[in-house]
Design an enzyme around this catalytic site. Structure first.
Site, PDB file in Angstrom:
ATOM      1  N   SER A   8      18.811  46.180 -21.560  1.00 14.14           N
ATOM      2  CA  SER A   8      18.934  44.823 -20.519  1.00 14.14           C
ATOM      3  C   SER A   8      19.068  44.139 -22.324  1.00 14.14           C
ATOM      4  CB  SER A   8      17.594  44.248 -19.699  1.00 14.14           C
ATOM      5  OG  SER A   8      16.362  45.081 -20.156  1.00 14.14           O
ATOM      6  N   HIS A  40      13.777  41.240 -24.607  1.00 15.76           N
ATOM      7  CA  HIS A  40      15.788  40.401 -23.627  1.00 15.76           C
ATOM      8  C   HIS A  40      15.430  40.023 -24.940  1.00 15.76           C
ATOM      9  CE1 HIS A  40      13.720  41.397 -19.863  1.00 15.76           C
ATOM     10  NE2 HIS A  40      14.854  42.090 -20.393  1.00 15.76           N
TER      11      HIS A  40
END
Length: 284
Positions: free
Chosen positions: A144, A195
């Site tokens: 991610s 992230h």
């Protein structure tokens, strides 16, 4: 990580179904290769998760640099894999056609490694700022971080659009930041630094020197082409189901009616059910 014995990996089956619905012939080659690699390593992990995740302690102090290559392509469970790869499927279809396959593959390779490096830098900064050595042990896996970076690129090459984040209409250039905070608030156990590292690497490419450095390292090979930023500026809601990209097929049919943000939220919540590893963040 131990696979659940005697249980069908519903997330994996659903991912294969989504891929079949899109059609292999409609998935660009590099995107398909990334999907295949992640699925293969989910079924046949190189090592258990504690031995592939990336952290300051393992990557910097112990010099286990191979974790920079292994951590992005290993996932905690089938739902972690599913939502990351559905996101990759959409972003790959959008970006690979625009950037061309060789350059897109180059981006994926560079981003995968660089995000791990930036992640360690961020965690090391937290150790010093908060005087908390536990951040050195935070170990992250998953694709991610790369997806956040690709989202920055997609917003860069398709400016002026509007995203829906938790029901709020947000200009696409700010959507990554809103999602970053929202996901962390919903599920604090996810890798905020992972992230954030993805967003920063994406910005290094679109606004910083990274793209020029990559072109210089490519040595002027003609196959490494990067298109100029488009001139059309218009606003349009987009997400997995709502993105009005004019292709012969409707991507809405392949996402179960979930927006990109809803899929990210669902991925976060499902991934937190993983019990096979402790102090390991999901989603770098």
């Amino acid at each position: 990580m131990q696979r659940r014995q005697g249980r069908v990996s519903a997330g994996l089956l659903l991912l294969l179904y989504q891929i079949s619905q899109v059609g292999l012939q409609n998935i660009p080659s590099v995107t398909l290769g990334v999907l295949a690699l992640n699925i293969f390593l989910f079924l046949n992990p190189v090592r258990p998760l504690p031995e592939v995740c990336i952290s300051v302690n393992e990557g910097f102090y112990r010099k286990n640099w191979q974790r920079l290559l292994l951590s992005p392509v290993h996932h905690a469970d089938d739902w972690h894999l599913y939502y990351n790869m559905v996101s990759m499927l959409w972003k790959g279809i959008m970006l690979e056609k625009k950037l061309k396959s060789i350059w897109f593959a180059y981006i994926i390779a560079v981003f995968s490694v660089l995000i791990g490096v930036v992640y360690m830098v961020l965690e090391f900064m937290l150790v010093k700022i908060l005087n908390d050595p536990s951040y050195e042990m935070n170990c992250a896996v998953g694709f991610s971080g790369v997806l956040f970076a690709l989202k920055v690129l997609n917003n860069h090459y398709n400016p002026g659009r509007v995203s829906s984040v938790l029901g709020l209409q947000i200009p696409s250039k700010y959507a990554c930041w809103v999602e970053l905070v929202a996901i962390h608030l919903i599920s604090p156990g996810t890798s905020f630094a992972g992230h954030l590292a993805g967003i920063l690497v994406g910005l290094m490419y679109t606004m910083g020197p990274l793209k020029k450095i990559m072109k210089a390292c490519a040595g002027g090979i003609s196959s490494f082409t990067d298109p100029a930023r488009p001139r059309d500026y218009y606003s349009e809601y987009y997400g997995y189901p709502g993105y009005q990209y004019r292709t012969p097929r409707n991507y809405y049919d392949y996402t179960g009616g979930l927006t990109e943000e809803e899929q990210l939220e669902r991925a976060v919540l499902n991934s937190l059910n993983e019990r096979g590893i402790r102090r390991t963040n999901i989603g770098c």
